[in-house]
Design a protein around this motif. Structure first.
Motif, PDB file in Angstrom:
ATOM      1  N   TYR A 158       1.281   3.017  -2.356  1.00  0.00           N
ATOM      2  CA  TYR A 158       0.895   4.776  -2.422  1.00  0.00           C
ATOM      3  C   TYR A 158      -0.163   6.181  -1.711  1.00  0.00           C
ATOM      4  O   TYR A 158      -0.737   6.572  -1.517  1.00  0.00           O
ATOM      5  N   ILE A 172      -5.538   9.731 -12.930  1.00  0.00           N
ATOM      6  CA  ILE A 172      -6.803   9.336 -12.316  1.00  0.00           C
ATOM      7  C   ILE A 172      -6.992   8.934 -11.143  1.00  0.00           C
ATOM      8  O   ILE A 172      -6.959   7.791 -11.178  1.00  0.00           O
ATOM      9  N   ASN A 211       0.657  -1.233  -0.216  1.00  0.00           N
ATOM     10  CA  ASN A 211       0.131   0.178   0.782  1.00  0.00           C
ATOM     11  C   ASN A 211       0.390   1.172   0.099  1.00  0.00           C
ATOM     12  O   ASN A 211       0.672   2.534   0.983  1.00  0.00           O
ATOM     13  N   ILE A 214      -3.354   1.041 -13.998  1.00  0.00           N
ATOM     14  CA  ILE A 214      -4.824   0.620 -12.645  1.00  0.00           C
ATOM     15  C   ILE A 214      -3.616   0.261 -11.286  1.00  0.00           C
ATOM     16  O   ILE A 214      -3.837  -0.959 -11.661  1.00  0.00           O
ATOM     17  N   PHE A 215      -4.095   1.043 -10.980  1.00  0.00           N
ATOM     18  CA  PHE A 215      -3.179   0.737  -9.090  1.00  0.00           C
ATOM     19  C   PHE A 215      -4.506   1.132  -8.203  1.00  0.00           C
ATOM     20  O   PHE A 215      -4.832   2.446  -7.934  1.00  0.00           O
ATOM     21  N   ILE A 216      -4.254  -0.569  -7.763  1.00  0.00           N
ATOM     22  CA  ILE A 216      -5.248  -0.365  -6.650  1.00  0.00           C
ATOM     23  C   ILE A 216      -4.777  -0.471  -5.205  1.00  0.00           C
ATOM     24  O   ILE A 216      -3.677  -1.641  -5.141  1.00  0.00           O
ATOM     25  N   ARG A 217      -4.734   0.535  -4.733  1.00  0.00           N
ATOM     26  CA  ARG A 217      -3.740   0.537  -3.320  1.00  0.00           C
ATOM     27  C   ARG A 217      -2.297  -0.176  -3.416  1.00  0.00           C
ATOM     28  O   ARG A 217      -2.257  -1.359  -2.526  1.00  0.00           O
ATOM     29  N   SER A 274      -6.005   4.997  -5.096  1.00  0.00           N
ATOM     30  CA  SER A 274      -5.582   4.290  -5.708  1.00  0.00           C
ATOM     31  C   SER A 274      -5.701   5.264  -7.020  1.00  0.00           C
ATOM     32  O   SER A 274      -6.442   6.273  -6.936  1.00  0.00           O
ATOM     33  N   PHE A 275      -4.840   4.848  -8.434  1.00  0.00           N
ATOM     34  CA  PHE A 275      -5.203   6.264  -9.612  1.00  0.00           C
ATOM     35  C   PHE A 275      -4.876   5.744 -10.707  1.00  0.00           C
ATOM     36  O   PHE A 275      -4.240   3.927 -10.962  1.00  0.00           O
ATOM     37  N   GLU A 276      -5.371   6.060 -11.899  1.00  0.00           N
ATOM     38  CA  GLU A 276      -4.699   5.459 -13.211  1.00  0.00           C
ATOM     39  C   GLU A 276      -3.669   6.278 -13.818  1.00  0.00           C
ATOM     40  O   GLU A 276      -3.480   7.768 -13.325  1.00  0.00           O
ATOM     41  N   ALA A 277      -3.017   5.160 -14.567  1.00  0.00           N
ATOM     42  CA  ALA A 277      -1.980   6.570 -15.114  1.00  0.00           C
ATOM     43  C   ALA A 277      -1.222   5.931 -16.206  1.00  0.00           C
ATOM     44  O   ALA A 277      -1.271   4.511 -16.105  1.00  0.00           O
ATOM     45  N   ARG A 294      -4.198   4.244   0.878  1.00  0.00           N
ATOM     46  CA  ARG A 294      -5.033   3.618   0.628  1.00  0.00           C
ATOM     47  C   ARG A 294      -6.274   4.149  -0.787  1.00  0.00           C
ATOM     48  O   ARG A 294      -5.913   4.328  -1.392  1.00  0.00           O
ATOM     49  N   GLN A 295      -7.871   3.006  -0.617  1.00  0.00           N
ATOM     50  CA  GLN A 295      -8.142   3.151  -1.957  1.00  0.00           C
ATOM     51  C   GLN A 295      -8.070   4.830  -2.471  1.00  0.00           C
ATOM     52  O   GLN A 295      -8.704   4.567  -3.458  1.00  0.00           O
ATOM     53  N   ARG A 296      -8.711   6.059  -1.356  1.00  0.00           N
ATOM     54  CA  ARG A 296      -9.006   7.179  -2.440  1.00  0.00           C
ATOM     55  C   ARG A 296      -7.506   7.732  -2.961  1.00  0.00           C
ATOM     56  O   ARG A 296      -7.218   8.499  -3.545  1.00  0.00           O
ATOM     57  N   ILE A 300     -14.534   7.771  -3.092  1.00  0.00           N
ATOM     58  CA  ILE A 300     -14.059   6.649  -2.402  1.00  0.00           C
ATOM     59  C   ILE A 300     -15.037   5.044  -3.446  1.00  0.00           C
ATOM     60  O   ILE A 300     -16.207   5.784  -3.316  1.00  0.00           O
ATOM     61  N   ASP A 324     -11.729   2.456   2.746  1.00  0.00           N
ATOM     62  CA  ASP A 324     -11.279   2.636   1.770  1.00  0.00           C
ATOM     63  C   ASP A 324     -12.492   2.234   0.436  1.00  0.00           C
ATOM     64  O   ASP A 324     -12.969   1.912   0.045  1.00  0.00           O
ATOM     65  N   LEU A 371     -11.401   2.197 -10.986  1.00  0.00           N
ATOM     66  CA  LEU A 371     -10.460   2.222  -9.403  1.00  0.00           C
ATOM     67  C   LEU A 371     -11.376   1.163  -8.838  1.00  0.00           C
ATOM     68  O   LEU A 371     -11.584   0.854  -8.025  1.00  0.00           O
TER      69      LEU A 371
END
Lengths: 197, 337
Positions: A117, B11, A115, A143-146, A123-126, A119-121, B131, B107, B17
């Motif tokens: 980066y 993003i 984790n 796509i990066f999730i936690r 999480s990002f796309e790039a 928590r979930q908030r 979220i 989360d 996400l």
């Protein structure tokens, strides 16, 4: 040929869908199967999906009960046989030797922070660049999730970086990604992986 | 050894996400916990996430009173204790509780019928948040409305705090049969279903008309829920129905919840097509929470392997006593349609 997706927990069906798409595009004759355990393994490649690494570690079974070390020994054995292995996110964590400064008998010699980066908030796309060979880079929407952060790679090549940190690492036939190609519709990485067989 | 760095714009908070987060907990167990110590037990047992609560549903039932979002100190303590995802519940329609939970860093938010309802007309417009949200549904219509509102994940409502699995089973049957029956509907019939599902958003406007004591029909461009007009809602709901019909499953991850108390209950729900399990009172109201938590984790993953199920279901001590769902005085599942 047969590809196994480790199916104890996590986004298994997403990997199966993308593998089937890649197989179709490559016009290969490959079956995709979900694996419930690692005994009697007879696949030509293995994918460890995204999910919760702490949960997956606890669910590794053989007939004598659960034991993560047996699973790691199994991974060592099949990688010696040059069977390609791909781990995404939690899968990468299971492949790493150093996770949050705890040491495991993993296949990828690198330091990983879970984790990393946030928590979930967070999480990002790039968009990132993949480098599968020396002369060519290819754009990929990651796509990066936690997601975990790879702090240091001790051995192997870096296939992609983001913000100065490795996000895709390959050592021989073992690949770890901190992001989730299975949540996209881009089969690039799967085709690259299938061609390692 | 390295290649070029690409630091183009990131993003955050996209639907991909949010849905992606839900995909990562598939095959896992999400456990209700009321303090850091319980959260640690859940994590050690292999829980895929914990749900931070002030009181487990069985205690909410027993004690009565208004059930609200958990205290922030408690949630914060749990956030600091475990590395697995932390979820928390907010009241149905309570935007501010949800916003606080988002800011605190949880989360996923469960907009839950287990808590007292905050809004008698509407659920939260979940598209407005970064979220992801999970919501309960008893049947396809409720699920489609929650998905329209932006829910990233669904669960059965069951009857929380009872330890009786019958309502979760009922809701899963209703969902599965609803989805299967879509195949037999013509486009025209699907349109009618979409209209009927969308009409639930018109309750407030209709009540206002009733107070006016005039008879007035709701028009296509009348804004009936948040910023959305009646036509837009009908069209979007039709699209979700079409997708569901085509996929022959909900276009969201769907978990079991409400009354799951044993490893066998978890396996039963997984065999009905659930993709994971929420366990509320079942663990910490039993005599040996550590063992039971671990057993439910194993049973959820290995739901189709009777040999493993037989092993993990042994020597668990007393399960929660529970209440037959048909005998409960306050039926929680009726909250939020």
């Amino acid at each position: 040929m047969k590809i196994g997706v480790f199916a104890l927990q996590g986004d298994v069906s997403e990997h199966v869908r993308m593998l089937n798409n890649a197989v179709k595009e490559l016009e290969k004759n490959i079956n995709v199967v979900e694996l419930r355990g690692f005994e009697n393994f007879n696949c030509d490649a293995l994918i460890i999906p995204g999910g919760e690494s702490t949960t997956m570690r606890k669910l590794m079974h053989d007939e004598n009960g659960n034991d993560i070390n047996k699973f790691l020994n199994f991974l060592g054995k099949i990688s010696d046989e040059e069977i390609p292995i791909l781990g995404t996110c939690a899968g990468l964590i299971l492949l790493a030797k150093n996770v949050d400064n705890k040491f495991y008998d993993g296949l990828l010699d690198m330091e990983v922070k879970r984790n990393g980066y946030g928590r979930q908030r967070e999480s990002f796309e790039a968009d990132v660049c993949l480098k599968f060979n020396l002369n060519k880079t290819e754009k990929f929407h990651a796509i990066f999730i936690r997601a975990p952060v790879i702090e240091k790679v001790h051995k192997g090549e870096i296939l992609a970086e983001f913000e100065g940190k490795a996000i895709a690492v390959k050592d021989k036939n073992v690949i770890g990604l901190t992001f989730h190609p299975e949540l996209t519709n881009d089969t690039k990485i799967y085709k690259y992986f299938l061609n390692l067989i | 050894m390295t290649n070029t760095i690409d630091t183009e714009g990131k993003i955050y908070g996209s639907e991909t996400l949010k849905k992606g987060f839900a995909s990562m907990v598939k095959g896992g167990v999400i456990m209700d916990v009321t303090n850091a110590e319980q959260a640690k037990i859940a994590e050690d047992a292999g829980a895929v996430a914990v749900m931070a609560l002030e009181r487990v549903p069985a205690d909410i039932r027993a004690e009565g009173g208004v059930a609200r979002m958990a205290s922030l100190e408690k949630i914060d303590e749990i956030l600091k204790t475990v590395t697995i995802p932390v979820m928390a519940k907010c009241r149905i329609g309570h935007y501010s509780e949800a916003r606080i939970l988002e800011t605190l860093g949880v989360d996923m938010v469960d907009e839950s019928e287990v808590l007292t309802m905050a809004d008698p007309f509407f659920h939260i417009n979940k598209k407005k948040f970064k979220i992801p949200f999970v919501c309960g549904a008893r049947e396809l219509g409720e699920a489609v409305r929650r998905i329209f509102e932006g829910a990233a994940m669904m669960r059965t409502k069951g009857e929380a705090g009872t330890g009786d699995v019958i309502e979760a089973v009922r809701h899963m049957h209703m969902m599965n049969e609803g989805i299967a029956q879509l195949k037999n509907l013509s486009d025209e019939e699907m349109q009618k279903v979409a209209v009927n599902y969308a009409n639930k958003y018109c309750k407030l406007t209709q009540e206002v008309y009733e107070k006016f004591e005039i008879s007035k029909e709701i028009k296509e461009d009348d804004v009936v829920f948040d910023e959305y007009n009646y036509k837009y809602i009908k069209d979007e709901i039709f699209k979700i129905l079409e997708e569901t019909k085509k996929l022959q499953r909900l276009p969201r991850v769907n978990f079991a919840a409400g009354g799951i108390a044993t490893p066998a209950d978890a396996a039963l729900m997984m065999n009905m097509g659930c993709e994971g399990v929420f366990v509320g009172s079942g663990i910490f109201k039993s005599s040996d929470p550590k063992k039971r938590a671990k057993a439910i984790v194993e049973a959820t993953s290995h739901y189709n392997e009777p040999k493993i199920l037989k092993e993990v279901a042994k020597n668990l001590g007393e399960g929660m006593k529970g209440t037959e769902a048909s005998k409960v005085i306050e039926v929680l599942q009726n909250r939020g349609i």
